[in-house]
Design a protein around this motif. Structure first.
Motif, PDB file in Angstrom:
ATOM      1  N   TYR A  94       0.786  -1.235  -0.216  1.00  0.00           N
ATOM      2  CA  TYR A  94      -0.206   0.140  -0.152  1.00  0.00           C
ATOM      3  C   TYR A  94       0.901   1.464   0.023  1.00  0.00           C
ATOM      4  O   TYR A  94       1.908   1.316   0.614  1.00  0.00           O
ATOM      5  CB  TYR A  94      -1.014  -0.095   1.376  1.00  0.00           C
ATOM      6  N   TYR A  96       0.312   5.777   0.153  1.00  0.00           N
ATOM      7  CA  TYR A  96      -0.746   6.821  -0.094  1.00  0.00           C
ATOM      8  C   TYR A  96      -0.128   8.199  -0.606  1.00  0.00           C
ATOM      9  O   TYR A  96       1.038   8.091  -0.569  1.00  0.00           O
ATOM     10  CB  TYR A  96      -1.106   7.328   1.566  1.00  0.00           C
ATOM     11  N   ASP A 106      -6.329  16.628  -0.703  1.00  0.00           N
ATOM     12  CA  ASP A 106      -6.953  15.198  -0.371  1.00  0.00           C
ATOM     13  C   ASP A 106      -5.753  14.144  -0.136  1.00  0.00           C
ATOM     14  O   ASP A 106      -4.541  14.491  -0.873  1.00  0.00           O
ATOM     15  CB  ASP A 106      -8.097  14.604  -1.346  1.00  0.00           C
ATOM     16  N   TYR A 108      -5.225   9.832  -0.634  1.00  0.00           N
ATOM     17  CA  TYR A 108      -5.726   8.600  -0.857  1.00  0.00           C
ATOM     18  C   TYR A 108      -4.577   7.485  -0.372  1.00  0.00           C
ATOM     19  O   TYR A 108      -3.646   7.637  -0.473  1.00  0.00           O
ATOM     20  CB  TYR A 108      -5.967   8.573  -2.399  1.00  0.00           C
ATOM     21  N   ASN A 111      -4.020   0.370  -2.746  1.00  0.00           N
ATOM     22  CA  ASN A 111      -3.698  -1.007  -2.974  1.00  0.00           C
ATOM     23  C   ASN A 111      -2.812  -1.259  -4.094  1.00  0.00           C
ATOM     24  O   ASN A 111      -3.450  -1.284  -5.335  1.00  0.00           O
ATOM     25  CB  ASN A 111      -4.807  -1.915  -2.680  1.00  0.00           C
ATOM     26  N   LYS A 116      -6.629  -0.315  -6.834  1.00  0.00           N
ATOM     27  CA  LYS A 116      -8.007   0.299  -5.851  1.00  0.00           C
ATOM     28  C   LYS A 116      -7.511   1.332  -4.815  1.00  0.00           C
ATOM     29  O   LYS A 116      -6.322   1.035  -4.420  1.00  0.00           O
ATOM     30  CB  LYS A 116      -8.821  -0.718  -5.201  1.00  0.00           C
ATOM     31  N   ARG A 117      -8.246   2.401  -4.812  1.00  0.00           N
ATOM     32  CA  ARG A 117      -7.801   3.380  -3.958  1.00  0.00           C
ATOM     33  C   ARG A 117      -9.355   4.101  -3.170  1.00  0.00           C
ATOM     34  O   ARG A 117     -10.074   3.687  -3.711  1.00  0.00           O
ATOM     35  CB  ARG A 117      -7.099   4.584  -4.849  1.00  0.00           C
ATOM     36  N   LYS A 118      -8.906   4.653  -2.070  1.00  0.00           N
ATOM     37  CA  LYS A 118      -9.989   5.100  -1.357  1.00  0.00           C
ATOM     38  C   LYS A 118      -9.330   6.457  -0.759  1.00  0.00           C
ATOM     39  O   LYS A 118      -8.160   6.647  -0.457  1.00  0.00           O
ATOM     40  CB  LYS A 118     -10.603   4.319  -0.506  1.00  0.00           C
ATOM     41  N   LEU A 119     -10.165   7.399  -0.378  1.00  0.00           N
ATOM     42  CA  LEU A 119      -9.894   8.321   0.439  1.00  0.00           C
ATOM     43  C   LEU A 119      -9.662   8.013   1.710  1.00  0.00           C
ATOM     44  O   LEU A 119     -10.294   7.589   2.287  1.00  0.00           O
ATOM     45  CB  LEU A 119     -11.058   9.541   0.229  1.00  0.00           C
ATOM     46  N   ASP A 122     -11.306  12.234   5.949  1.00  0.00           N
ATOM     47  CA  ASP A 122     -12.325  13.328   5.771  1.00  0.00           C
ATOM     48  C   ASP A 122     -11.413  14.499   6.158  1.00  0.00           C
ATOM     49  O   ASP A 122     -11.224  14.687   7.532  1.00  0.00           O
ATOM     50  CB  ASP A 122     -13.679  13.169   6.035  1.00  0.00           C
ATOM     51  N   SER A 172     -11.317   4.589  10.408  1.00  0.00           N
ATOM     52  CA  SER A 172     -12.659   4.332  10.421  1.00  0.00           C
ATOM     53  C   SER A 172     -13.826   5.036  11.290  1.00  0.00           C
ATOM     54  O   SER A 172     -14.901   5.386  10.687  1.00  0.00           O
ATOM     55  CB  SER A 172     -12.788   2.559  10.903  1.00  0.00           C
TER      56      SER A 172
END
Length: 809
Positions: A94, A96, A106, A108, A111, A116-119, A122, A172
């Protein structure tokens, strides 16, 4: 008495009357003609006043604010992305990255195994938590995070530091807490240090591996001492002098106290290796800093010029600390050779390259540091000269094999040799210019290398990256995409981040699996919509044949953003002839040497690489100017402008400007004097107008140097004569401005002064600007606006002015 046509005497009578009528008619006609001329003059006056009013208005109408609005500085806040910079999380696949979008920064998480990525978090929540935990109000834009710390492969949380507090943030839940220790705190406490402070008591001393002896310099000589409480000195040398010193201070200054020495210990032995560059015979140049206080100061420095008899000489000596005996290492082969050392990790040996003065031969030698024996392993010959910028070699497997770069086959290849200099195989292909080695895997027997010109139909200046086995097999493109590429490798070298772009295309960021590079995963694509909303437009990329109707040339054309194709625009060419680099931007940038903002004043501005301007196109292209260092780029530049004017009717071929800095300054003047009816206005900054006064290696390598053996001394004598701009001074017809900084050590201001003298002797009118206290980099706001004003005043709305200041014509 008759008195003429108005006489009333009998004799005159009727004749006088008739004559009088004729004279009256003449007078009336004369008055009518006067009236007509007055009307005509009045009309002409009105017309000229309109013309001159239009000209003045046209100059006044130049939108200076518009030009400033589209400079790189003004646009920088409207385009922020230069691509993805990956932060790999230790022990995982991984990473970022941060990216600025729509005013927010932002973050991110990606993987790498599937792209695949995700924010990651927040911004509002994180700012709120940081504010709560620190007691200081933070807005999302105030956080300015550049690093997140993850520990033990745990991706559920990260750590940051704000207001002196360590904060653990759980992803989370979006909550944080202040912690007293991070997970790595114990490891840091026990890490210790391997630095020995005891040796710092004598900062001038170099210790042998076992600390039995020290060496140091004094009065430019080399001294040896046992490492005890009292100095038991042995003076190992007596021939040290200023500019031929054994100390690190290779200058006129003498070190009366102990000083750091340039000599070094060899491995774990008591052998000392001393390498010197002898600059004593090099003549000096002098500059005067007029701005120094309280009075101007002279700065005198060594600088060899083309054809000089006094150039650097080199010697190597070995010393045995036990016996204090000296061994002179026999390194001489070429007269006035250039010597460069490599202290590679090969016990018992130091490696050396020696290059001939004309730069057409180069040898790799291995020096036995115990005996002083020199073995020549590889000797390469390249005509007319080698590529001194791209040349490279690497020792691998502790000297068991050698990677060697050569242009001998016309492009630029890496070859594999064994430890004794026997060729094993070519590694990179012959139809590509290979550049820097990015990664070398000696166990896997592979390497990743830059390459130019391999991808058909794509600009050959664009940089691509390839993986290849050291036996030359499995040559594979890693970075597909039409643009110039930059990469970052993952720590395990299984992935790479590829950022690529063109001047007309913002950065595309893709993740590449090195094992399967044909399926890259795009993770970001930079957006130029904010720039376009301001009225910005990308430049036009073009290609065309050179003046030989065979060689492909590549360039950039900047247009006014409010271009009216029904109008006619002057064209300005921004030039730099190389040969080491053409200084044309390839990757997306709004920092374009101010050409973009210059175009907004009402010009077409171009940047094109002529033959001879770059080392990235192979030997023949790179060496095009050999033996003709003044004139080689001129025909191509003129030819390109003419061809563009045929393609685009809005280009006014009668109003051509040219400008450049350094080599571009030299080319500007050479072009104006070679084609005086074509180039109307030129600005030449810091130009090396007389390359006989420039740096020795540059002039001799790219123009050529002749040698002969003196019949009396038997020594090889070198000479070099390069054509100068001064020789063409009487050809000037257009408006020319010369600019130089007065403390320029790169291109001495005397080259500009001598050109000015030649122009004066030819009765030519020109402008000149001295930039006080400035060196070779004269670029500042005043300089760039000087260029703008000069072109507006003399090219955009040209008025006729005498160029011959003596004969007024």
């Amino acid at each position: 008495m008759c008195i003429g046509w108005n006489c009333e005497c009998a004799r005159c009578g009727e004749a006088g009357r008739r004559n009088g009528e004729k004279e009256t008619e003449k007078l009336m006609n004369r008055e009518i003609r006067k009236m007509k001329f007055k009307i005509i003059y009045l009309c002409w006056g009105l017309l000229l006043s309109v013309v001159f009013s239009y000209t003045a208005d046209a100059q006044d109408y130049v939108d200076w604010k518009r030009a400033e609005r589209f400079t790189a500085d003004s646009l920088s806040g409207h385009y922020r992305s230069t691509g993805v910079s990956a932060n790999w999380i230790e022990g995982t696949r991984y990473f970022y990255y941060f990216i600025e979008k729509n005013g927010a920064r932002d973050c991110y998480l990606v993987n790498a195994s599937n792209g695949k990525r995700k924010l990651l978090f927040d911004n509002e929540k994180l700012a709120s938590e940081v504010s709560r935990l620190t007691g200081k109000e933070y807005k999302p834009e105030d956080l300015k995070l550049y690093r997140l710390d993850f520990y033990n492969k745990d991706l559920s949380c990260f750590y940051i530091k704000k207001e002196g507090k360590d904060i653990k943030y759980t992803i989370s839940s979006g909550t944080g807490k202040v912690v007293s220790e991070r997970p790595d705190a114990i490891k840091k406490k026990n890490a210790g240090t391997s630095f020995s402070f005891g040796k710092g008591k004598r900062p001038w001393a170099k210790y042998s591996a076992d600390s039995v002896y020290i060496i140091y310099g004094r009065n430019h000589n080399l001294f040896l001492s046992r490492n005890g409480n009292t100095l038991d000195d042995w003076q190992l040398t007596t021939d040290g002098e200023p500019y031929n010193s054994y100390t690190s201070n290779n200058s006129e200054k003498r070190d009366t106290a102990c000083a750091y020495t340039s000599a070094r210990w060899i491995d774990d032995t008591h052998m000392i290796f001393a390498f010197r560059e002898d600059k004593r015979s090099i003549e000096t140049m002098t500059l005067v800093n007029s701005l120094s206080n309280p009075r101007p100061l002279a700065d005198t420095y060594k600088m060899p010029m083309p054809g000089d008899s006094g150039v650097s000489q080199y010697d190597i000596q070995l010393f045995d600390a036990e016996t204090r005996k000296k061994i002179v290492v026999p390194i001489a082969k070429y007269p006035d050779q250039k010597v460069v050392l490599s202290y590679a990790d090969v016990p018992g040996y130091v490696y050396m390259t020696r290059r001939s003065r004309p730069a057409d031969y180069i040898d790799l030698c291995r020096i036995n540091t115990r005996t002083g024996e020199v073995e020549e392993l590889i000797s390469d010959h390249c005509v007319p000269h080698m590529n001194v910028q791209l040349f490279n070699y690497q020792l691998i497997n502790k000297g068991k094999e050698i990677l060697w770069w050569s242009e001998r086959n016309g492009k630029g290849q890496y070859f594999l040799y064994d430890e004794n200099g026997r060729l094993k195989n070519a590694i990179t292909p012959a139809d590509m210019v290979a550049g820097q080695i990015v990664h070398l895997d000696t166990l896997g027997r592979t390497m990743i290398v830059e390459g130019y010109g391999k991808e058909k139909g794509i600009n050959p200046y664009y940089r691509f990256f390839y993986k290849v086995d050291l036996d030359g097999s499995h040559f594979t493109l890693l970075t597909p995409g039409d643009g110039t590429h930059s990469i970052e490798l993952s720590p395990d070298k299984k992935y790479l981040i590829d950022n690529y772009s063109r001047m007309d295309m913002p950065v595309v960021s893709q993740l590449v699996k090195i094992a399967s590079p044909k399926k890259p995963m795009v993770i970001e694509q930079s957006d130029d919509s904010e720039l376009r909303a301001l009225g910005w437009r990308p430049p036009v990329l073009f290609s065309m044949k050179a003046a030989d109707d065979s060689t492909d040339l590549y360039g950039i054309m900047y247009l006014p953003f409010d271009l009216d194709t029904a109008r006619r625009y002057p064209i300005i060419t921004n030039v730099y002839p190389g040969p080491q680099d053409d200084q044309i931007p390839r990757a997306f940038t709004v920092d374009d040497n101010y050409n973009q903002s210059l175009a907004q004043l009402g010009f077409v501005v171009i940047n094109v690489g002529a033959r001879g301007s770059s080392q990235l196109r192979g030997r023949d292209f790179h060496c095009f100017g050999y033996g003709n260092l003044r004139d080689y780029p001129l025909a191509d530049d003129k030819h390109v402008i003419e061809e563009l004017a045929r393609r685009y009717r809005f280009i006014d071929i009668e109003r051509v400007g040219i400008y450049g800095h350094s080599g571009g300054g030299f080319q500007t003047v050479a072009a104006m004097l070679t084609y005086p009816d074509f180039y109307k206005v030129g600005i030449a900054a810091s130009g090396n107008h007389d390359n006989n006064l420039y740096i020795q290696w540059w002039g001799e390598t790219y123009h050529g140097v002749q040698s002969r053996v003196d019949s009396i001394t038997g020594k090889t004598v070198f000479s070099c004569k390069i054509p100068t701009n001064n020789e063409l001074a009487d050809r000037l017809k257009g408006r020319l401005m010369l600019i130089t900084g007065d403390v320029d050590k790169n291109v001495h201001p005397s080259t500009t002064f001598r050109l000015a003298k030649a122009l004066m002797e030819a009765d030519k009118r020109f402008d000149m600007m001295i930039m006080p206290g400035m060196d070779h980099g004269v670029g500042n706001d005043y300089y760039y606006n000087l260029i703008r004003y000069y072109f507006v005043e003399h090219l955009l709305n040209p008025k006729r002015e005498h160029i011959d200041i003596i004969h007024h014509k």
